[in-house]
Design an enzyme around this catalytic site. Sequence first.
Site, PDB file in Angstrom:
ATOM      1  N   GLY A  87       4.626  -9.102  18.445  1.00 31.35           N
ATOM      2  CA  GLY A  87       5.321 -10.116  19.419  1.00 31.35           C
ATOM      3  C   GLY A  87       4.722 -11.514  19.419  1.00 31.35           C
ATOM      4  O   GLY A  87       4.011 -11.782  18.171  1.00 31.35           O
ATOM      5  N   ASP A  88       4.800 -12.168  20.515  1.00 29.48           N
ATOM      6  CA  ASP A  88       4.577 -13.646  20.161  1.00 29.48           C
ATOM      7  C   ASP A  88       3.001 -13.884  19.960  1.00 29.48           C
ATOM      8  O   ASP A  88       2.630 -14.753  19.286  1.00 29.48           O
ATOM      9  CB  ASP A  88       5.121 -14.274  21.571  1.00 29.48           C
ATOM     10  CG  ASP A  88       4.516 -13.890  22.715  1.00 29.48           C
ATOM     11  OD1 ASP A  88       4.442 -12.559  22.913  1.00 29.48           O
ATOM     12  OD2 ASP A  88       4.337 -14.584  23.497  1.00 29.48           O
ATOM     13  N   GLY A  89       2.093 -13.063  20.838  1.00 30.29           N
ATOM     14  CA  GLY A  89       0.836 -13.146  20.636  1.00 30.29           C
ATOM     15  C   GLY A  89       0.294 -12.643  19.021  1.00 30.29           C
ATOM     16  O   GLY A  89      -0.373 -13.385  18.621  1.00 30.29           O
ATOM     17  N   ASP A 118      10.520  -6.590  24.327  1.00 29.74           N
ATOM     18  CA  ASP A 118      10.688  -7.687  25.275  1.00 29.74           C
ATOM     19  C   ASP A 118      11.930  -8.556  24.854  1.00 29.74           C
ATOM     20  O   ASP A 118      12.397  -9.019  25.722  1.00 29.74           O
ATOM     21  CB  ASP A 118       9.603  -8.221  25.627  1.00 29.74           C
ATOM     22  CG  ASP A 118       8.403  -7.577  26.128  1.00 29.74           C
ATOM     23  OD1 ASP A 118       8.622  -6.466  26.521  1.00 29.74           O
ATOM     24  OD2 ASP A 118       7.157  -7.978  25.851  1.00 29.74           O
ATOM     25  N   ARG A 136      -4.787  -4.692  20.882  1.00 29.27           N
ATOM     26  CA  ARG A 136      -5.038  -5.909  21.329  1.00 29.27           C
ATOM     27  C   ARG A 136      -6.536  -6.353  20.848  1.00 29.27           C
ATOM     28  O   ARG A 136      -7.289  -5.458  21.031  1.00 29.27           O
ATOM     29  CB  ARG A 136      -4.819  -6.291  22.824  1.00 29.27           C
ATOM     30  CG  ARG A 136      -3.209  -5.852  23.082  1.00 29.27           C
ATOM     31  CD  ARG A 136      -3.005  -6.359  24.461  1.00 29.27           C
ATOM     32  NE  ARG A 136      -1.615  -5.807  24.977  1.00 29.27           N
ATOM     33  CZ  ARG A 136      -0.489  -5.668  24.525  1.00 29.27           C
ATOM     34  NH1 ARG A 136       0.006  -6.860  23.976  1.00 29.27           N
ATOM     35  NH2 ARG A 136       0.515  -4.930  25.235  1.00 29.27           N
ATOM     36  N   ARG A 139       7.752  -8.313  30.226  1.00 28.52           N
ATOM     37  CA  ARG A 139       6.825  -9.390  30.559  1.00 28.52           C
ATOM     38  C   ARG A 139       7.201 -10.408  31.395  1.00 28.52           C
ATOM     39  O   ARG A 139       7.971 -10.207  32.412  1.00 28.52           O
ATOM     40  CB  ARG A 139       6.121  -9.693  29.186  1.00 28.52           C
ATOM     41  CG  ARG A 139       5.656  -8.599  28.664  1.00 28.52           C
ATOM     42  CD  ARG A 139       4.127  -8.231  28.201  1.00 28.52           C
ATOM     43  NE  ARG A 139       3.529  -9.573  27.551  1.00 28.52           N
ATOM     44  CZ  ARG A 139       2.497  -9.384  26.906  1.00 28.52           C
ATOM     45  NH1 ARG A 139       1.820  -8.264  26.865  1.00 28.52           N
ATOM     46  NH2 ARG A 139       1.804 -10.168  26.185  1.00 28.52           N
ATOM     47  N   ALA A 188      10.143   0.092   5.272  1.00 22.90           N
ATOM     48  CA  ALA A 188      10.708  -1.010   4.477  1.00 22.90           C
ATOM     49  C   ALA A 188       9.956  -1.739   3.780  1.00 22.90           C
ATOM     50  O   ALA A 188      10.260  -2.145   2.533  1.00 22.90           O
ATOM     51  CB  ALA A 188      11.873  -1.630   5.395  1.00 22.90           C
ATOM     52  N   ARG A 213       7.940  -0.015   0.797  1.00 26.64           N
ATOM     53  CA  ARG A 213       8.929   0.221  -0.262  1.00 26.64           C
ATOM     54  C   ARG A 213       9.378  -0.734  -0.857  1.00 26.64           C
ATOM     55  O   ARG A 213       9.560  -0.756  -2.291  1.00 26.64           O
ATOM     56  CB  ARG A 213      10.074   1.251   0.211  1.00 26.64           C
ATOM     57  CG  ARG A 213       9.532   2.454   0.556  1.00 26.64           C
ATOM     58  CD  ARG A 213      10.206   3.651   0.806  1.00 26.64           C
ATOM     59  NE  ARG A 213       9.618   4.962   0.956  1.00 26.64           N
ATOM     60  CZ  ARG A 213       9.900   6.164   1.198  1.00 26.64           C
ATOM     61  NH1 ARG A 213      11.311   6.200   1.438  1.00 26.64           N
ATOM     62  NH2 ARG A 213       9.287   7.370   1.383  1.00 26.64           N
ATOM     63  N   GLY A 254       1.847  -4.914  21.893  1.00 25.91           N
ATOM     64  CA  GLY A 254       2.351  -3.795  22.415  1.00 25.91           C
ATOM     65  C   GLY A 254       3.478  -2.942  21.308  1.00 25.91           C
ATOM     66  O   GLY A 254       4.046  -3.771  20.365  1.00 25.91           O
ATOM     67  N   THR A 270       8.933  -5.902  19.201  1.00 24.25           N
ATOM     68  CA  THR A 270       8.705  -5.927  20.614  1.00 24.25           C
ATOM     69  C   THR A 270       9.678  -5.693  21.494  1.00 24.25           C
ATOM     70  O   THR A 270      10.787  -6.028  21.007  1.00 24.25           O
ATOM     71  CB  THR A 270       8.137  -7.229  20.927  1.00 24.25           C
ATOM     72  OG1 THR A 270       7.768  -6.959  22.604  1.00 24.25           O
ATOM     73  CG2 THR A 270       8.980  -8.563  20.837  1.00 24.25           C
ATOM     74  N   GLN A 300       9.690   3.335  28.349  1.00 25.87           N
ATOM     75  CA  GLN A 300      10.511   2.173  27.875  1.00 25.87           C
ATOM     76  C   GLN A 300       9.628   2.002  26.481  1.00 25.87           C
ATOM     77  O   GLN A 300      10.653   1.288  25.602  1.00 25.87           O
ATOM     78  CB  GLN A 300      10.662   1.018  28.625  1.00 25.87           C
ATOM     79  CG  GLN A 300      11.390   1.177  30.088  1.00 25.87           C
ATOM     80  CD  GLN A 300      11.132   0.008  31.010  1.00 25.87           C
ATOM     81  OE1 GLN A 300      11.760  -0.864  30.930  1.00 25.87           O
ATOM     82  NE2 GLN A 300      10.003   0.047  31.682  1.00 25.87           N
ATOM     83  N   ARG A 301       8.747   2.099  26.145  1.00 26.03           N
ATOM     84  CA  ARG A 301       8.090   1.779  24.721  1.00 26.03           C
ATOM     85  C   ARG A 301       8.144   2.830  24.010  1.00 26.03           C
ATOM     86  O   ARG A 301       8.317   2.602  22.593  1.00 26.03           O
ATOM     87  CB  ARG A 301       6.885   1.648  25.000  1.00 26.03           C
ATOM     88  CG  ARG A 301       6.155   0.364  25.702  1.00 26.03           C
ATOM     89  CD  ARG A 301       5.805  -0.623  24.555  1.00 26.03           C
ATOM     90  NE  ARG A 301       5.436  -1.874  25.138  1.00 26.03           N
ATOM     91  CZ  ARG A 301       4.184  -1.958  25.613  1.00 26.03           C
ATOM     92  NH1 ARG A 301       3.170  -1.101  25.392  1.00 26.03           N
ATOM     93  NH2 ARG A 301       3.694  -3.093  26.257  1.00 26.03           N
ATOM     94  N   ASP A 333      11.669 -11.382  23.285  1.00 22.55           N
ATOM     95  CA  ASP A 333      11.511 -12.826  23.962  1.00 22.55           C
ATOM     96  C   ASP A 333      11.029 -13.663  22.689  1.00 22.55           C
ATOM     97  O   ASP A 333      10.360 -14.724  23.053  1.00 22.55           O
ATOM     98  CB  ASP A 333      10.361 -12.521  24.948  1.00 22.55           C
ATOM     99  CG  ASP A 333       8.930 -12.059  24.517  1.00 22.55           C
ATOM    100  OD1 ASP A 333       9.134 -11.235  23.633  1.00 22.55           O
ATOM    101  OD2 ASP A 333       8.096 -11.949  25.185  1.00 22.55           O
ATOM    102  N   GLY A 367      25.253  -0.691  36.003  1.00 23.26           N
ATOM    103  CA  GLY A 367      26.195  -1.142  36.931  1.00 23.26           C
ATOM    104  C   GLY A 367      25.272  -1.374  38.231  1.00 23.26           C
ATOM    105  O   GLY A 367      25.862  -0.924  39.422  1.00 23.26           O
ATOM    106  N   ALA A 368      24.287  -2.034  38.050  1.00 19.27           N
ATOM    107  CA  ALA A 368      23.274  -2.485  39.221  1.00 19.27           C
ATOM    108  C   ALA A 368      24.104  -3.462  40.054  1.00 19.27           C
ATOM    109  O   ALA A 368      24.851  -4.189  39.661  1.00 19.27           O
ATOM    110  CB  ALA A 368      22.176  -3.478  38.637  1.00 19.27           C
TER     111      ALA A 368
END
Length: 327
Positions: free
Chosen positions: A107-109, A133, A77, A177, A27, A30, A16, A131, A260-261, A135, A191-192
């Site tokens: 990410g982890d994958g 996430d 993917r 995820r 970065a 360079r 993702g 990522t 969100q991505r 995570d 403030g949920a």
Amino acid sequence: MTANTIRRIGVFTSGGDSPGMNAAIRAAVRTATKNGLGVMGIRFGYQGMIDDDFVEMYHESVSNILQRGGTILKSARSDDFRTEAGRKKAVENLRKHKIDAVVAIGGDGTFRGATVLHDEFGYPVVGVPGTIDNDLFGTDETIGYDTALNTAMEAIDKIRDTADAHDRLFLIEVMGREAGFIALETGIASGAELILLPEAVKKIEYIRNTLNDVFKVQRRSSIVIVAEGDETGGALTLADKLRDDFGKYDMRVSILGHLQRGGSPTSHDRVLASRLGSAAVQALLDGHRSVMVGVINYKTTLTPMHKTWSKKKSIDFELLEMAKVIR
Ligand code: ATP
């Protein structure tokens, strides 16, 4: 292979996408060119490695991308890379382009794949955590997480306005995820009244009782943040379970999804990505071979690649308890 045999590196983004990936590419490119290394960009992650989708990169190739979301190298993917034949082809192409080591941003994958690349073929790999996430074990924050939090928070602020105007109950699903980092922090920041995460499973009775308490105190708008990986099955499923009791509050569901991505990375993510993209190349120059660069307590750190996905990073349960006190 020893440190001084690295003359050319490959850089790719995979899995993702996340805001700040471009800053990390910039970065890495360079830092490599400043150190006299050649750089090949690999488009579409592991799939591009298999399909021979390589492009030479220079200092100028990464001009004016720092502020852009997405990834100029594209992402994908790849089921082919999960097969031995696919990985063999990928390594043949890496060798054909005289690539001595790779920087993997994902990410982890992506890091599971990178671990295999190193363990099966001895290829030096350094991972950069990219990522939304957050995570990954081995870093306090991943590139894109801060931007995703801010994007979600701004969206929830807007939903709060309309929820408040009608005294509505909103169930808002956020990404992450199997992890609840985004839900926890956006829940606090917006403030949920209730935050539901896979790491702290709540029975439906608890959810009903909490909402009853909230509406008893004063009739007002309420926001429940639901992590996409939560046991309730997500916001839509939860809405079905709550409709009989809370339908009278004009209950609505909003799934924030892929917004969100996207977007321009925050300054925080730009700095993190710059720091980690550069540190990844430095790690290769220093002779590291299968590690992820991260930031722990404001310090750049290296974590063995296999630990980044085999160990689980915990959410901050104290923060979750605090959220209950101040809701
Ligand atoms: P995000 O967390 O943002 O979704 P990710 O890097 O975890 O990003 P994945 O789709 O899980 O995204 O993984 C990216 C790619 O890594 C996969 O499509 C696959 O090609 C490769 N990969 C994942 N797991 C393995 C594995 N066990 N062996 C080989 N390759 C793998």
